[in-house]
Design an enzyme around this catalytic site. Structure first.
Site, PDB file in Angstrom:
ATOM      1  N   ASP A  79      -3.231   4.634  -2.379  1.00 43.04           N
ATOM      2  CA  ASP A  79      -4.275   5.002  -1.693  1.00 43.04           C
ATOM      3  C   ASP A  79      -5.012   6.350  -2.062  1.00 43.04           C
ATOM      4  O   ASP A  79      -4.092   7.472  -2.333  1.00 43.04           O
ATOM      5  CB  ASP A  79      -4.083   5.071  -0.398  1.00 43.04           C
ATOM      6  N   HIS A 124     -11.227  -3.632   2.359  1.00 43.64           N
ATOM      7  CA  HIS A 124     -11.125  -3.504   3.664  1.00 43.64           C
ATOM      8  C   HIS A 124     -12.055  -2.097   3.893  1.00 43.64           C
ATOM      9  O   HIS A 124     -12.067  -1.753   5.179  1.00 43.64           O
ATOM     10  CB  HIS A 124      -9.679  -3.283   4.094  1.00 43.64           C
ATOM     11  N   ASP A 125     -12.593  -1.774   2.818  1.00 43.33           N
ATOM     12  CA  ASP A 125     -13.422  -0.176   3.105  1.00 43.33           C
ATOM     13  C   ASP A 125     -14.762  -0.506   2.782  1.00 43.33           C
ATOM     14  O   ASP A 125     -15.624   0.398   2.892  1.00 43.33           O
ATOM     15  CB  ASP A 125     -12.908   0.843   2.084  1.00 43.33           C
ATOM     16  N   GLU A 145      -6.392   3.980  -6.367  1.00 47.38           N
ATOM     17  CA  GLU A 145      -7.750   3.940  -5.666  1.00 47.38           C
ATOM     18  C   GLU A 145      -8.048   5.490  -5.980  1.00 47.38           C
ATOM     19  O   GLU A 145      -7.410   6.605  -5.651  1.00 47.38           O
ATOM     20  CB  GLU A 145      -7.654   3.881  -4.125  1.00 47.38           C
ATOM     21  N   ASP A 160       0.800  -1.390   0.088  1.00 43.61           N
ATOM     22  CA  ASP A 160      -0.185  -0.149   0.068  1.00 43.61           C
ATOM     23  C   ASP A 160       0.718   1.180  -0.055  1.00 43.61           C
ATOM     24  O   ASP A 160       1.682   1.338   0.718  1.00 43.61           O
ATOM     25  CB  ASP A 160      -0.945  -0.142   1.111  1.00 43.61           C
TER      26      ASP A 160
END
Length: 588
Positions: free
Chosen positions: A220, A349-350, A275, A106
């Site tokens: 991210d 995860h979100d 993302e 990440d």
């Protein structure tokens, strides 16, 4: 792989891969402190190898005070002690590579932790790093119509911007006597990417990780890096509903990513997935990131399908229907077919668990989990499997605010309760339980042992009570399980070019429960038929899907075990799909 000549296909390993996402805090705990760790991931590498995945995306394991579960990074080149050591991380990389499994990390560079050395130094107004973040003086509180809960008497935040996690997007720093911008939690100050030194420092850090041998980055909220040119002075005073449009895909974003590509990524065989926060991503904008003449990213994560059932707030939800979901996927399948590549996901995860959100997590949990997996693995793009998805894990039955850990759930709820916007948690429980990110963060369910075999201690967040029924140990023992079905789906990408590279065509776009599409590559075709309902549904094969009597027809995979493996062409004239039935036929 079977299919056409290699020279006719623009191959890449990351197009043919299946990526498995690991949220390490909830994956596997080996030291009994209730928090997953790197040693726990090492312990399960053979599990990943048996499943057949090609790449692991590891959520942040960097040094962090955990205001946002690791997405507030205090040191990009250290491992959080709670997770282990850099030596253990090195061993994990070796163990994965020994099994031909790649690793992407990440990359969180829109913001840091307020405990990062860069920000600590930046708090000094005389520091050379002052401009590494966005600092601004406050304004006269009597001249504005918004409230702030901090700052000197009579002074308000620079403007009324609100954080994506709720509350003001500006925090007052007493040592500096100014305000700093944080688009997320107040412990996540935004980096100022206009500063050349910031970009150089980020690129140096990326190079350091690539030299260690990783295979790419998940980036991210990467489309938020370029803030409006007005910052840090003269910026517009916008209502909160304009925030995302204001900060997403900013004026210099392609310059920054192009510079990143040139400095670090270009010439390397990497997977890079960005993302992209946006309510609506125009296709021409997406192609600027991933197209042949774009910024060099392999693919992006968009959110269009993730917003179909979401209201403005976490305690609000909307009804979704299958035609809308089909329309979103079809738009992206067609939009990036010739220039770009898709990422394929329905949870991470979100996001809540996909079988609870898009399937039936009760009577048809197993069938609908398999159907959703079939969808993701037979579209054009790279499938992402979030830990536990391959077991058909479900949402958690949260009873009170004390059950939650996620700042993106707790902050907006507490603010709304305090302001009187909502009465209490009980009044909005159903929607919050459906929407919370914590659904994905409950521990991985390894066995029917206490705490689902995740830990010998007290888990940092509750274990789903259904772990005795849904766990990896029982699924691996059951040949008809979701786990074994996922293993078969993953293997298809190795066996058939058409699964990876075939052209997508959608049929019956307005049908309320059926999703029928083909994938075509030269003389090979897939016919995919999915019934998104609890009701048996019959249909006639669309006229456009012509099948000659001499065609070889194979039933490749399906979630009911009594389908003819080699039907005659005539058998596909009329089909009757059972509840949540998925069938994939290969036509050659």
């Amino acid at each position: 792989m079977t299919g056409v000549d290699n020279d006719a296909i623009d191959r890449a390993w990351w197009k043919e891969a299946v990526v498995y996402q690991i949220y390490p805090r909830s994956f596997n705990d080996t030291d009994g402190n209730g928090v997953g760790d790197i040693a726990g991931v090492i312990e399960k590498v053979d599990y990943l190898d048996d499943l057949g995945v090609d790449c692991v995306w590891l959520n942040p394991v960097y040094e962090s005070p955990n205001a946002d579960n690791g997405y507030d990074i205090a040191d990009y080149q250290s491992i959080m002690a709670e997770f282990g050591t850099m030596a253990e991380w090195d061993r994990l990389l070796d163990e994965l590579h020994d099994r031909d499994i790649r690793l992407i990390m990440d990359l969180v560079v829109n913001h840091t932790s307020d405990e990062h050395a860069w920000f600590v130094e930046s708090r000094d107004p005389a520091s050379e790093k002052r401009d590494w973040y966005y600092w601004r003086e406050g304004v006269d509180a009597d001249t504005v119509d918004y409230d702030t809960d901090e700052g000197p008497a009579g002074e308000a935040a620079p403007n009324n911007w609100e954080s994506f996690f709720g509350g003001p997007a500006w925090a007052y720093d007493e040592a500096s006597e100014e305000w700093y911008l944080h688009m997320f939690d107040r412990k996540q100050p935004d980096l100022n990417w206009r500063n050349d030194e910031v970009r150089e420092a980020v690129f140096d850090m990326m190079e350091w990780w690539l030299q260690k041998g990783i295979d790419g980055f998940r980036m991210d909220v990467v489309n938020l890096l370029s803030k409006p040119e007005g910052l840090p002075s003269g910026d517009p005073d916008l209502p909160n509903n304009g925030m995302l449009d204001l900060v997403a895909n900013g004026p210099r974003i392609h310059e920054y990513l192009g510079e990143m590509n040139e400095a670090v990524l270009e010439g390397r065989d990497l997977l890079t997935v960005g993302e992209m926060l946006a309510d609506d991503m125009p296709m021409e904008t997406a192609r600027q990131y991933v197209g042949e003449d774009g910024d060099g990213l392999s693919m992006i994560f968009h959110f269009e399908h993730m917003l179909l059932d979401r209201g403005e707030h976490i305690w609000e939800d909307e009804d979704w229907d299958l035609p809308d979901l089909k329309a979103v996927f079809t738009r992206w399948q067609e939009g990036l077919a010739e220039d770009g590549w898709n990422s394929l996901y329905l949870n991470n995860h979100d996001q809540p668990r996909m079988v609870s959100r898009f399937g039936n997590d009760d009577e048809y949990r197993r069938e609908s989990a398999k159907l959703l997996g079939t969808l993701l693995h037979t579209l054009q793009g790279t499938p992402y499997v979030y830990q536990g998805e391959e077991l058909g894990m479900t949402n958690y039955p949260f009873e009170s605010l004390d059950d939650f850990r996620d700042v993106d759930t707790l902050n907006p709820l507490r603010n709304a309760i305090d302001s009187g916007e909502i009465e209490d948690f009980a009044s909005v429980r159903q929607a919050v339980n459906a929407n919370s990110r914590d659904n994905a963060r409950t521990p991985m369910q390894w066995s029917a042992d206490e705490h689902a075999g995740f830990t010998d201690g007290d888990p940092w967040i509750g274990v789903n009570p259904n772990y005795e029924e849904i766990n990896a140990e029982s699924e691996r023992d059951d040949p008809d399980s979701v786990w074994h079905y996922y293993r078969d789906l993953i293997a298809l990408r190795d066996d058939y070019d058409v699964v990876v590279y075939g052209e997508y065509e959608n049929y019956l776009p307005d049908h309320e429960s059926l999703w029928v599409y083909t994938r075509t590559l030269s003389d090979e075709r897939l016919l995919v038929t999915l019934n998104f309902s609890d009701t048996p549904t019959a249909f006639s094969r669309p006229d456009e899907v012509s099948i000659d009597a001499t065609d070889d027809v194979d039933h490749l995979v399906g979630n009911y075990d009594d389908v003819d493996d080699a039907p005659a062409a005539a058998d596909l004239e009329d089909l009757r799909l059972r509840p949540w039935e998925a069938r994939v036929y290969h036509l050659d």
